[in-house]
Design a protein around this motif. Structure first.
Motif, PDB file in Angstrom:
ATOM      1  N   PHE A 176      -5.865  -0.073 -13.006  1.00  0.00           N
ATOM      2  CA  PHE A 176      -5.919  -1.499 -12.707  1.00  0.00           C
ATOM      3  C   PHE A 176      -4.804  -1.885 -11.738  1.00  0.00           C
ATOM      4  CE2 PHE A 176      -4.423  -5.841 -13.558  1.00  0.00           C
ATOM      5  CZ  PHE A 176      -5.553  -6.538 -13.149  1.00  0.00           C
ATOM      6  N   TYR A 197       2.322   2.168  -3.382  1.00  0.00           N
ATOM      7  CA  TYR A 197       1.339   2.817  -4.239  1.00  0.00           C
ATOM      8  C   TYR A 197       1.084   4.258  -3.793  1.00  0.00           C
ATOM      9  CZ  TYR A 197      -2.881   4.425  -6.324  1.00  0.00           C
ATOM     10  OH  TYR A 197      -3.780   5.225  -6.979  1.00  0.00           O
ATOM     11  N   MET A 198       0.894   4.456  -2.499  1.00  0.00           N
ATOM     12  CA  MET A 198       0.598   5.815  -2.006  1.00  0.00           C
ATOM     13  C   MET A 198       1.743   6.786  -2.284  1.00  0.00           C
ATOM     14  SD  MET A 198      -1.409   5.136   1.618  1.00  0.00           S
ATOM     15  CE  MET A 198      -0.213   4.077   2.399  1.00  0.00           C
ATOM     16  N   ASP A 214      -7.678   0.223   5.732  1.00  0.00           N
ATOM     17  CA  ASP A 214      -6.806  -0.788   6.348  1.00  0.00           C
ATOM     18  C   ASP A 214      -7.092  -0.952   7.838  1.00  0.00           C
ATOM     19  OD1 ASP A 214      -5.540  -1.225   3.948  1.00  0.00           O
ATOM     20  OD2 ASP A 214      -3.728  -0.100   4.433  1.00  0.00           O
ATOM     21  N   HIS A 241       0.826  -1.215   0.000  1.00  0.00           N
ATOM     22  CA  HIS A 241       0.000   0.000   0.000  1.00  0.00           C
ATOM     23  C   HIS A 241       0.863   1.269   0.000  1.00  0.00           C
ATOM     24  CE1 HIS A 241      -4.051  -1.945   1.446  1.00  0.00           C
ATOM     25  NE2 HIS A 241      -3.684  -2.305   0.243  1.00  0.00           N
ATOM     26  N   ALA A 252      -5.754  -0.812  -8.257  1.00  0.00           N
ATOM     27  CA  ALA A 252      -6.782  -1.667  -7.657  1.00  0.00           C
ATOM     28  C   ALA A 252      -6.180  -3.005  -7.227  1.00  0.00           C
ATOM     29  CB  ALA A 252      -7.926  -1.893  -8.652  1.00  0.00           C
ATOM     30  N   VAL A 291     -12.581  -6.721 -10.985  1.00  0.00           N
ATOM     31  CA  VAL A 291     -11.746  -5.692 -11.616  1.00  0.00           C
ATOM     32  C   VAL A 291     -11.099  -6.242 -12.893  1.00  0.00           C
ATOM     33  CG1 VAL A 291      -9.751  -4.184 -11.321  1.00  0.00           C
ATOM     34  CG2 VAL A 291     -11.307  -4.534  -9.412  1.00  0.00           C
ATOM     35  N   ASN A 341     -11.679  -4.917 -16.766  1.00  0.00           N
ATOM     36  CA  ASN A 341     -10.576  -4.473 -17.610  1.00  0.00           C
ATOM     37  C   ASN A 341     -10.427  -5.322 -18.865  1.00  0.00           C
ATOM     38  OD1 ASN A 341      -8.652  -2.174 -16.461  1.00  0.00           O
ATOM     39  ND2 ASN A 341      -9.662  -3.218 -14.758  1.00  0.00           N
ATOM     40  N   ILE A 371      -7.001   4.788   1.848  1.00  0.00           N
ATOM     41  CA  ILE A 371      -6.366   3.463   1.910  1.00  0.00           C
ATOM     42  C   ILE A 371      -6.060   3.095   3.357  1.00  0.00           C
ATOM     43  CG2 ILE A 371      -4.285   2.167   1.274  1.00  0.00           C
ATOM     44  CD1 ILE A 371      -4.333   3.737  -1.422  1.00  0.00           C
ATOM     45  N   LEU A 387     -10.269  -2.680   8.442  1.00  0.00           N
ATOM     46  CA  LEU A 387     -10.173  -4.113   8.171  1.00  0.00           C
ATOM     47  C   LEU A 387      -9.609  -4.860   9.382  1.00  0.00           C
ATOM     48  CD1 LEU A 387     -10.473  -6.327   6.061  1.00  0.00           C
ATOM     49  CD2 LEU A 387      -8.309  -5.621   5.050  1.00  0.00           C
ATOM     50  N   ILE A 419      -4.105  -2.475  -4.079  1.00  0.00           N
ATOM     51  CA  ILE A 419      -4.943  -2.235  -2.893  1.00  0.00           C
ATOM     52  C   ILE A 419      -5.563  -3.557  -2.432  1.00  0.00           C
ATOM     53  CG2 ILE A 419      -7.056  -1.109  -2.066  1.00  0.00           C
ATOM     54  CD1 ILE A 419      -6.274   1.292  -3.889  1.00  0.00           C
ATOM     55  N   LEU A 420      -6.109  -4.328  -3.377  1.00  0.00           N
ATOM     56  CA  LEU A 420      -6.753  -5.587  -2.994  1.00  0.00           C
ATOM     57  C   LEU A 420      -5.738  -6.621  -2.501  1.00  0.00           C
ATOM     58  CD1 LEU A 420      -9.391  -5.782  -5.856  1.00  0.00           C
ATOM     59  CD2 LEU A 420      -9.843  -5.415  -3.412  1.00  0.00           C
ATOM     60  N   ARG A 426      -3.914  13.053  -3.839  1.00  0.00           N
ATOM     61  CA  ARG A 426      -3.043  11.972  -3.368  1.00  0.00           C
ATOM     62  C   ARG A 426      -3.172  11.798  -1.856  1.00  0.00           C
ATOM     63  NH1 ARG A 426       3.076  11.657  -5.781  1.00  0.00           N
ATOM     64  NH2 ARG A 426       3.933  10.498  -4.042  1.00  0.00           N
ATOM     65  N   MET A 470     -11.050   3.092  -5.641  1.00  0.00           N
ATOM     66  CA  MET A 470     -10.633   2.373  -6.858  1.00  0.00           C
ATOM     67  C   MET A 470     -11.547   2.704  -8.045  1.00  0.00           C
ATOM     68  SD  MET A 470      -9.409  -1.380  -5.431  1.00  0.00           S
ATOM     69  CE  MET A 470     -10.873  -1.818  -4.528  1.00  0.00           C
ATOM     70  N   ASP A 515      -4.874  -5.739   0.927  1.00  0.00           N
ATOM     71  CA  ASP A 515      -5.991  -6.065   1.823  1.00  0.00           C
ATOM     72  C   ASP A 515      -6.001  -7.545   2.195  1.00  0.00           C
ATOM     73  OD1 ASP A 515      -6.840  -3.455   1.767  1.00  0.00           O
ATOM     74  OD2 ASP A 515      -8.519  -3.792   0.393  1.00  0.00           O
ATOM     75  N   ILE A 516      -5.882  -8.394   1.201  1.00  0.00           N
ATOM     76  CA  ILE A 516      -5.956  -9.827   1.503  1.00  0.00           C
ATOM     77  C   ILE A 516      -4.754 -10.234   2.364  1.00  0.00           C
ATOM     78  CG2 ILE A 516      -4.781 -10.868  -0.516  1.00  0.00           C
ATOM     79  CD1 ILE A 516      -7.162 -12.840  -0.678  1.00  0.00           C
ATOM     80  N   ALA A 555      -4.391   8.393   0.078  1.00  0.00           N
ATOM     81  CA  ALA A 555      -3.634   7.761   1.168  1.00  0.00           C
ATOM     82  C   ALA A 555      -4.514   7.618   2.412  1.00  0.00           C
ATOM     83  CB  ALA A 555      -2.382   8.573   1.483  1.00  0.00           C
ATOM     84  N   HIS A 612     -12.325   1.412   0.187  1.00  0.00           N
ATOM     85  CA  HIS A 612     -11.332   1.112  -0.853  1.00  0.00           C
ATOM     86  C   HIS A 612     -11.978   1.085  -2.248  1.00  0.00           C
ATOM     87  CE1 HIS A 612      -7.959  -0.681   1.920  1.00  0.00           C
ATOM     88  NE2 HIS A 612      -8.165   0.591   2.100  1.00  0.00           N
ATOM     89  N   MET A 621     -12.313 -10.694  -1.244  1.00  0.00           N
ATOM     90  CA  MET A 621     -11.240  -9.949  -1.900  1.00  0.00           C
ATOM     91  C   MET A 621     -10.860 -10.592  -3.223  1.00  0.00           C
ATOM     92  SD  MET A 621      -9.263  -9.066   1.543  1.00  0.00           S
ATOM     93  CE  MET A 621     -10.098  -7.984   2.734  1.00  0.00           C
TER      94      MET A 621
END
Lengths: 372, 372
Positions: free
Chosen positions: A134, A101-102, B144, A98, A137, B186, B190, B140, B147, A140-141, B133, B102, A144-145, B137, B98, B179
């Motif tokens: 994409f 990406y951020m 988190d 994460h 996403a 997603v 795509n 996200i 979660l 992020i996923l 941005r 996304m 998360d998992i 952040a 999230h 997830m």
């Protein structure tokens, strides 16, 4: 980090942690494969991501367990201890996926960051839509998992349900603290040097390193291991308090060392471009101290250069000079020494198992040593 | 959803779930406040985010517990059952926070999405750097922490450690599955209608609704509640299997209804702009069936319009017409009826507590009914 010379040497710890992770990820990959073949790619990406890393948090967790007499209480739980310790790598992986990406970081340990990896997959497969979106996403996923797998692996590490339950308050606190610390870090970066007083800036930087790093990397993993040995998940419990007296100052020293490397480190050692922390605008204690002691010209340089994505080598050098000239670098080096000494002193006085004491002393030196 | 006429009516369930969430969030906010006053804003944002919602997953979890005789076994655990059920709202909140980021959704239930809320905070405080941005952040990190709070709340719901441990396999599976389902969703968006055969597109859409929705929203919450009552966390266990025979087809019917609403729903009811799913390019069963039965002209319309952010009212109407003319809408309505009938039939045959049977039958109708 320098090598640690201990009976259970670093290589063995790494091997045991890697084995535990591999076993867990194998099982999870089977679960994902049953759902869809399209989930193999994320499973492989995560496996490769977890292949690297210093295993620092697992090391402190395992040695916290040993320090509190875990092996003496039941040596048969050694596997469980390594597995519980290894689960912290999943929390760390989630945070890094994460974070990258951020922060817009393109690489991690010399390989494409996860969001870039999936952006490349999108391009390679010639899909519709926005590849960068994409990639975001997917990252992020996947983060998360991985975050949920951390507590799944911890819970199923092999300790009985009561013992896991007893240790949960520290586990839960650790997760909330690191995310709170990360949020405060992002806020600090966005606030910049703004209108705050030097004292405020310094206090904020100290809060960030305490929660995002010192507690998360060292204090809580130690206490988590100890709680698995003693069944005492109260952070104020005697063993946990003793480990905090060692772990918290050491954790601060560790992060201060990391901050120095983020500004002055050799890219070959750090794996990041020189001065990367300056470009990112990180509001570290190092920067806060420089700002506090800067004259008008120096402050102007700091304000303009910090957080400037396009900062070139000359710009980095100028900021490095400000940090040296204001005495900030020396002050941080003194802090590192003081905090490390405090940690070692607390360790000396703590009532912990003797082999663990030796290894924890070595870990303290290794985690904070000056690097050439 | 239509109102449910049950002894424990929907309002009472919502109240109990909200009370459990408020109690948990109060405690977490105190933890965050001790770290920094800057954490009050995220705590408040999360509290407000959790204020809404249908509490669908908690309802199925609670009634799964009741169905398996939870109240009869120990009525004193009623509070624990509501708390465990309420913890699912934290998983859902994390996923939505999230997801909104996304998907680039600006609003959630008529209020700014979390990333937009924090982007606005950035602007209001006049901070440096990129507000979008920062918003990303914050969203996200807030997702988190939410979660991790889900499993923290579940673990501390009030059931003993053994019981929580026994139910964990279903809890863990539920999280991995949702997830995984989101990732596949997603990927499908795509990939678009690309080179796949109609059969492949349909199968992918069916996999997505099974994992992202049917299992996550209905089957697993029911089984989780049941496992807390019986101590049997094996998804193939007798009660869990009986609840699956009801929950899985019902969950599919529920998502198919949602897909119909996403294309044909009244914005006043759905809270989303008309045809929003078409603009997002969602590869639903509805769309897959339309593509499978489209002629050349219709397929061209589908390929060009799906996933087009700029699709206007006329474009939406044209795609709706294709979905009607290809028979896809009728086919999906038939599927909803069939799946709901299957679910009700399984419920009739299941050996479950009688009040729970009544409520679950009402929930099935409410979750799948045609809406004007």
């Amino acid at each position: 980090m320098t090598e640690i010379l201990s009976p259970l040497d670093r290589r063995e710890l790494r091997t045991r942690v890697s084995l535990a992770l591999t076993g867990f990820l194998d099982r999870q990959e089977r679960v994902l494969r049953r759902i869809s073949a399209d989930l193999v790619e994320p499973a492989v990406a995560l496996r490769e991501f977890l292949d690297g890393g210093k295993r620092l948090r697992p090391a402190f967790c395992y040695w916290g367990w040993r320090a509190a007499g875990g092996a003496a209480a039941d040596g048969a739980l050694d596997d469980a201890a390594f597995t519980a310790a290894a689960s912290l790598e999943l929390l760390q992986a989630s945070a890094l996926i994460h974070d990258d990406y951020m922060d817009g970081s393109d690489t991690r340990r010399g390989k494409p960051a996860v969001h870039r990896r999936f952006e490349a997959l999108h391009a390679a497969d010639g899909w519709d839509g926005d590849g960068a979106r994409f990639g975001a996403a997917a990252a992020i996923l996947l983060g998360d998992i991985t975050l949920t797998w951390c507590d799944e692996m911890f819970t199923r590490s092999g300790f009985d349900a009561q013992r896991i339950h007893a240790a949960r308050p520290i586990f839960d606190l650790m997760r909330s603290e690191v995310m709170a610390g990360q949020y405060l870090d992002v806020v600090a970066q966005n606030r910049g040097l703004g209108v705050a007083t030097p004292q405020e800036i310094l206090e904020r930087a100290e809060t960030v390193i305490r929660y995002k790093s010192a507690k998360y990397t060292i204090e809580r993993p130690l206490q988590l291991g100890a709680a698995l040995a003693t069944g005492d998940g109260d952070e104020a419990g005697p063993v946990n308090a003793a480990l905090s007296a060692y772990g918290l100052p050491l954790g601060e020293a560790f992060q201060l060392r990391d901050d120095v490397l983020g500004v002055f480190g050799d890219p070959a050692t750090t794996g990041k471009p020189a001065g990367d922390d300056l470009r990112e605008g990180k509001q570290t204690v190092l920067v806060a101290l420089a700002a506090a002691h800067a004259d008008g010209t120096q402050l102007k340089l700091l304000r303009e250069g910090l957080g400037d994505d396009a900062l070139d080598a000359a710009g980095v050098a100028a900021l490095q000079q400000v940090i040296v000239d204001t005495g900030a670098l020396d002050a941080v080096e003194r802090r590192i020494e003081e905090r490390t000494a405090l940690a070692l002193d607390a360790l000396e006085r703590a009532s912990v198992e003797s082999e663990a004491r030796t290894v924890l002393a070595e870990l303290a030196i290794a985690a904070t040593a000056r690097q050439v």
